[in-house]
Motif scaffolding. Sequence first.
Motif, PDB file in Angstrom:
ATOM      1  N   ARG A  12       0.993  -1.210   0.009  1.00 18.10           N
ATOM      2  CA  ARG A  12       0.058  -0.020  -0.038  1.00 18.10           C
ATOM      3  C   ARG A  12       0.828   1.232  -0.012  1.00 18.10           C
ATOM      4  O   ARG A  12       0.335   2.396  -0.605  1.00 18.10           O
ATOM      5  CB  ARG A  12      -0.923  -0.015   1.063  1.00 18.10           C
ATOM      6  CG  ARG A  12      -2.120  -0.969   0.842  1.00 18.10           C
ATOM      7  CD  ARG A  12      -3.082  -0.835   2.151  1.00 18.10           C
ATOM      8  NE  ARG A  12      -2.673  -1.607   3.407  1.00 18.10           N
ATOM      9  CZ  ARG A  12      -3.477  -1.665   4.538  1.00 18.10           C
ATOM     10  NH1 ARG A  12      -4.448  -1.046   4.488  1.00 18.10           N
ATOM     11  NH2 ARG A  12      -2.784  -2.431   5.508  1.00 18.10           N
ATOM     12  N   ARG A  13       2.131   1.241   0.832  1.00 21.11           N
ATOM     13  CA  ARG A  13       3.001   2.585   0.774  1.00 21.11           C
ATOM     14  C   ARG A  13       3.419   2.488  -0.605  1.00 21.11           C
ATOM     15  O   ARG A  13       3.785   3.497  -1.049  1.00 21.11           O
ATOM     16  CB  ARG A  13       4.014   2.217   1.958  1.00 21.11           C
ATOM     17  CG  ARG A  13       3.213   2.696   3.351  1.00 21.11           C
ATOM     18  CD  ARG A  13       4.245   2.451   4.417  1.00 21.11           C
ATOM     19  NE  ARG A  13       5.344   3.334   4.149  1.00 21.11           N
ATOM     20  CZ  ARG A  13       6.356   3.399   5.067  1.00 21.11           C
ATOM     21  NH1 ARG A  13       6.535   2.194   5.733  1.00 21.11           N
ATOM     22  NH2 ARG A  13       7.531   3.782   4.947  1.00 21.11           N
ATOM     23  N   SER A  23       1.013  12.643  10.982  1.00 25.89           N
ATOM     24  CA  SER A  23      -0.203  12.218   9.857  1.00 25.89           C
ATOM     25  C   SER A  23      -1.275  13.278  10.049  1.00 25.89           C
ATOM     26  O   SER A  23      -1.954  13.532   8.907  1.00 25.89           O
ATOM     27  CB  SER A  23      -0.770  10.802   9.990  1.00 25.89           C
ATOM     28  OG  SER A  23      -1.454  10.700  11.251  1.00 25.89           O
ATOM     29  N   TYR A  26      -1.263   9.900   2.802  1.00 28.18           N
ATOM     30  CA  TYR A  26      -1.471   8.448   3.169  1.00 28.18           C
ATOM     31  C   TYR A  26      -0.182   7.751   3.693  1.00 28.18           C
ATOM     32  O   TYR A  26      -0.192   7.068   4.732  1.00 28.18           O
ATOM     33  CB  TYR A  26      -1.743   7.590   1.793  1.00 28.18           C
ATOM     34  CG  TYR A  26      -1.908   6.174   2.221  1.00 28.18           C
ATOM     35  CD1 TYR A  26      -3.092   5.898   2.816  1.00 28.18           C
ATOM     36  CD2 TYR A  26      -0.891   5.190   1.834  1.00 28.18           C
ATOM     37  CE1 TYR A  26      -2.933   4.372   3.082  1.00 28.18           C
ATOM     38  CE2 TYR A  26      -1.111   3.971   2.208  1.00 28.18           C
ATOM     39  CZ  TYR A  26      -2.276   3.478   2.573  1.00 28.18           C
ATOM     40  OH  TYR A  26      -2.240   2.131   3.003  1.00 28.18           O
ATOM     41  N   ILE A  27       1.152   8.180   3.054  1.00 30.63           N
ATOM     42  CA  ILE A  27       2.296   7.726   3.591  1.00 30.63           C
ATOM     43  C   ILE A  27       2.515   8.012   5.187  1.00 30.63           C
ATOM     44  O   ILE A  27       2.780   7.182   6.033  1.00 30.63           O
ATOM     45  CB  ILE A  27       3.561   8.063   2.600  1.00 30.63           C
ATOM     46  CG1 ILE A  27       3.428   7.329   1.523  1.00 30.63           C
ATOM     47  CG2 ILE A  27       4.854   7.881   3.490  1.00 30.63           C
ATOM     48  CD1 ILE A  27       4.534   8.071   0.275  1.00 30.63           C
ATOM     49  N   HIS A  58      -0.040   8.742   7.209  1.00 34.69           N
ATOM     50  CA  HIS A  58      -0.904   8.205   8.330  1.00 34.69           C
ATOM     51  C   HIS A  58      -0.421   6.628   8.405  1.00 34.69           C
ATOM     52  O   HIS A  58      -0.805   6.261   9.458  1.00 34.69           O
ATOM     53  CB  HIS A  58      -2.232   8.372   7.523  1.00 34.69           C
ATOM     54  CG  HIS A  58      -3.360   7.463   7.880  1.00 34.69           C
ATOM     55  ND1 HIS A  58      -3.936   7.636   9.250  1.00 34.69           N
ATOM     56  CD2 HIS A  58      -3.764   6.469   7.661  1.00 34.69           C
ATOM     57  CE1 HIS A  58      -4.800   6.707   9.429  1.00 34.69           C
ATOM     58  NE2 HIS A  58      -4.712   5.977   8.716  1.00 34.69           N
ATOM     59  N   ARG A  59      -0.068   6.128   7.149  1.00 33.47           N
ATOM     60  CA  ARG A  59       0.370   4.899   7.561  1.00 33.47           C
ATOM     61  C   ARG A  59       1.672   4.626   8.380  1.00 33.47           C
ATOM     62  O   ARG A  59       1.635   3.559   9.366  1.00 33.47           O
ATOM     63  CB  ARG A  59       0.850   4.277   5.933  1.00 33.47           C
ATOM     64  CG  ARG A  59       1.153   2.797   6.050  1.00 33.47           C
ATOM     65  CD  ARG A  59      -0.320   1.847   6.463  1.00 33.47           C
ATOM     66  NE  ARG A  59       0.035   0.420   6.309  1.00 33.47           N
ATOM     67  CZ  ARG A  59      -0.604  -0.417   6.886  1.00 33.47           C
ATOM     68  NH1 ARG A  59      -1.723  -0.121   7.618  1.00 33.47           N
ATOM     69  NH2 ARG A  59      -0.345  -1.706   6.872  1.00 33.47           N
ATOM     70  N   GLU A  60       2.741   5.663   8.198  1.00 28.87           N
ATOM     71  CA  GLU A  60       3.956   5.303   9.069  1.00 28.87           C
ATOM     72  C   GLU A  60       3.523   5.419  10.758  1.00 28.87           C
ATOM     73  O   GLU A  60       3.852   4.958  11.552  1.00 28.87           O
ATOM     74  CB  GLU A  60       4.975   6.359   8.832  1.00 28.87           C
ATOM     75  CG  GLU A  60       5.459   6.112   7.540  1.00 28.87           C
ATOM     76  CD  GLU A  60       6.530   6.898   7.090  1.00 28.87           C
ATOM     77  OE1 GLU A  60       6.555   8.084   7.570  1.00 28.87           O
ATOM     78  OE2 GLU A  60       7.371   6.725   6.225  1.00 28.87           O
ATOM     79  N   GLN A  79       0.375   4.913  11.817  1.00 24.70           N
ATOM     80  CA  GLN A  79      -0.428   3.520  12.477  1.00 24.70           C
ATOM     81  C   GLN A  79       0.855   2.550  12.622  1.00 24.70           C
ATOM     82  O   GLN A  79       0.570   2.013  13.885  1.00 24.70           O
ATOM     83  CB  GLN A  79      -1.198   3.026  11.234  1.00 24.70           C
ATOM     84  CG  GLN A  79      -2.502   3.657  10.975  1.00 24.70           C
ATOM     85  CD  GLN A  79      -3.361   3.113  10.166  1.00 24.70           C
ATOM     86  OE1 GLN A  79      -2.923   2.719   9.153  1.00 24.70           O
ATOM     87  NE2 GLN A  79      -4.619   3.082  10.195  1.00 24.70           N
ATOM     88  N   LEU A  80       1.705   2.459  11.869  1.00 24.20           N
ATOM     89  CA  LEU A  80       2.705   1.457  12.149  1.00 24.20           C
ATOM     90  C   LEU A  80       3.502   1.808  13.631  1.00 24.20           C
ATOM     91  O   LEU A  80       3.724   0.818  14.265  1.00 24.20           O
ATOM     92  CB  LEU A  80       3.883   1.183  11.102  1.00 24.20           C
ATOM     93  CG  LEU A  80       3.145   0.769   9.846  1.00 24.20           C
ATOM     94  CD1 LEU A  80       4.074   0.625   8.665  1.00 24.20           C
ATOM     95  CD2 LEU A  80       2.490  -0.795   9.796  1.00 24.20           C
TER      96      LEU A  80
END
Length: 289
Positions: free
Chosen positions: A111-112, A222, A264-265, A267-269, A271-272
């Motif tokens: 996804r990233r 994010s 998005y990147i 936000h994803r980072e 989350q992780l």
Amino acid sequence: MLGSTVFFGLMAVTIRLASESIDTYEVAFFRNLFGLLALLPLLRGRMLASLRTTQLPRYFLRSAIGVASMLCGFWAIGNLPLAQAVSLSYSTPLFVTIAAVIFLHEQVRARRWAAVAIGFIGVLVIVQPGSTQFSLGSLVALAASVLSAVVAIQIKQLSRIDTADTIVLWTYLFWVPISLLPALAVWEWPQGMAWLWVIATGVMGTGGQLLWTRALKLGDVSALTPISFMQLPIVAFAGWLLFDEAISRWTVLGAGIIFAANAYIAHREAQLARRAATSAPVEAVKPGE
């Protein structure tokens, strides 16, 4: 973060104003010189502690790459439409993701990678290779983003050892003499209002960096990333008002695509990072602690 964004947007405007009378190499030197002078009073009482490091060769390399990135970025601001130069600078997080895989061996999932690919579509929309709108100057702006991504990885590595104050101080101490060398080749003393613009460039740059660092310490990346995009309307309006630059619909569209990918990147980072913190083992607390 909003304050940082305003500072960086105004810095781009003062770079353009200064570059109308002196070379962008000189603008970069004065940005570093006056940025250092603005920084020193803020570090009073912590100066000696901030100078302690065992990583001087790495700071020199980080600073040399940083100056190369700065020279490319300042040239782009001085020679491209402001909105286009700033929009292309937003591609840096895309290159950071790639650099993190190469240098830090970070694992990036599908996804990233998809977000990075979408971001590069936005870059192509702005650059328009193969069309009459294409300019080799846009590749200079992209070079600045690539080099800036390498610097971001180096800062991440240095931050595991040294404090933020140490990183910022040694960066400026190396930036000033390194950026002086190319400036000497085109040297011409600023005249009149040019002094105001180069001083403002240094102060705005240091202020923006300090506020940005503080923002990242206080808030979620994010949540803060969308705020940084406010720099684009600031410089687009300034370009229209001060330099009679039209705002290209392709620049706006491409910048929007890059922004969505970056959001998005980030936000994803985030989350992780939260998952890693939640799953980390909790150390037992000894009696009496």
